[in-house]
Design a protein around this motif. Sequence first.
Motif, PDB file in Angstrom:
ATOM      1  N   HIS A 102     -16.511  17.176  10.930  1.00 31.48           N
ATOM      2  CA  HIS A 102     -16.360  15.827  11.318  1.00 31.48           C
ATOM      3  C   HIS A 102     -14.303  15.724  12.081  1.00 31.48           C
ATOM      4  O   HIS A 102     -13.915  14.721  12.004  1.00 31.48           O
ATOM      5  CB  HIS A 102     -15.792  15.095   9.761  1.00 31.48           C
ATOM      6  CG  HIS A 102     -16.959  15.029   8.493  1.00 31.48           C
ATOM      7  ND1 HIS A 102     -18.655  14.902   8.859  1.00 31.48           N
ATOM      8  CD2 HIS A 102     -17.341  16.128   7.760  1.00 31.48           C
ATOM      9  CE1 HIS A 102     -18.777  14.781   7.821  1.00 31.48           C
ATOM     10  NE2 HIS A 102     -18.185  15.924   6.772  1.00 31.48           N
ATOM     11  N   GLN A 133     -11.164  19.244   8.277  1.00 35.12           N
ATOM     12  CA  GLN A 133     -11.749  18.439   7.885  1.00 35.12           C
ATOM     13  C   GLN A 133     -11.831  16.715   8.613  1.00 35.12           C
ATOM     14  O   GLN A 133     -10.151  16.291   8.196  1.00 35.12           O
ATOM     15  CB  GLN A 133     -12.706  18.251   6.896  1.00 35.12           C
ATOM     16  CG  GLN A 133     -11.953  18.460   5.727  1.00 35.12           C
ATOM     17  CD  GLN A 133     -12.993  18.635   4.935  1.00 35.12           C
ATOM     18  OE1 GLN A 133     -13.691  19.325   4.551  1.00 35.12           O
ATOM     19  NE2 GLN A 133     -12.745  18.059   3.576  1.00 35.12           N
ATOM     20  N   PHE A 134     -11.486  15.995   8.890  1.00 34.55           N
ATOM     21  CA  PHE A 134     -12.208  14.617   8.648  1.00 34.55           C
ATOM     22  C   PHE A 134     -10.724  14.147  10.460  1.00 34.55           C
ATOM     23  O   PHE A 134     -10.122  13.022   9.935  1.00 34.55           O
ATOM     24  CB  PHE A 134     -11.467  13.907   8.377  1.00 34.55           C
ATOM     25  CG  PHE A 134     -13.092  13.770   7.367  1.00 34.55           C
ATOM     26  CD1 PHE A 134     -14.063  13.083   7.502  1.00 34.55           C
ATOM     27  CD2 PHE A 134     -12.720  14.857   5.912  1.00 34.55           C
ATOM     28  CE1 PHE A 134     -15.464  12.821   6.915  1.00 34.55           C
ATOM     29  CE2 PHE A 134     -14.491  14.271   5.668  1.00 34.55           C
ATOM     30  CZ  PHE A 134     -15.702  13.511   5.916  1.00 34.55           C
TER      31      PHE A 134
END
Length: 267
Positions: free
Chosen positions: A148, A165-166
Amino acid sequence: MSVASIHPSASIHASAVVEPGAKLGAGVQVGALCYIGAEVEVSDNTVFGPHCSVHGPTRIGRDNRFIGHCAIGGEPQDKKYAGERVELVIGDRNLFREFTTINRGTGSGGGITRIGDDNWFLAYTHVAHDCVVGNQCVFSNNATLAGHVSVGDHVILSGFAGIHQFCRIGAHAFIGMGALVNGDVPPFVMVAQDGYGRPRGINSEGLKRRGFDAERIGAIKRAYRALYMSGGSLEETRGKLAELADGSADVRALLDFIDSGDRPLLR
């Protein structure tokens, strides 16, 4: 019965496997011991060196080069993945060096991993599920994106850099060797290692190479100082950046990046 659709000008080594349902455009070259799965679409003049595997559903643009031992379009490394239909989409004129791995998306994360145009992915780089990578980026050896992650245009990830992540990496950012990033990196910012990476100024040299003049770079420097060196809260900083953005589209882009994120900035 489904059959592979292969342009007459495509070249496939005798030891390669092209599954029924694959589509190969004009001038595509598939090297020794490659595997091209069903629901893989490859546009014109893309070249696969030896020992590459491509699993579908994956769409690959034209004039890409996969040097060898690349694993492209594999299932996401996510325990929540339950076999749902998810995709990988790759643009044009990208270079993928040895042992690059790129995963498809997840059903809960949007379903698609996307790679833009004119990027370089050097040896052992990894792009996880549901990532979005822009155009003209360079991923040096062993640079890694967790799931992500969003990466803007003209970003450089140095060797062994790792992105949590993200996180989002803004356009023209530079991530130094070995830096571990666990927050959003605004456009133009340079990050260097100190345990977890921390901002260390703007990517002035990269901006000069891309044609930014002294006035534009000066405005970005003033925005950086307001964001990272003023000692004020983020809310106070937003007001100062809004003032600076009136005369600079680059500062406006930086402010828009800050306002559109869900994760904390790397500070």
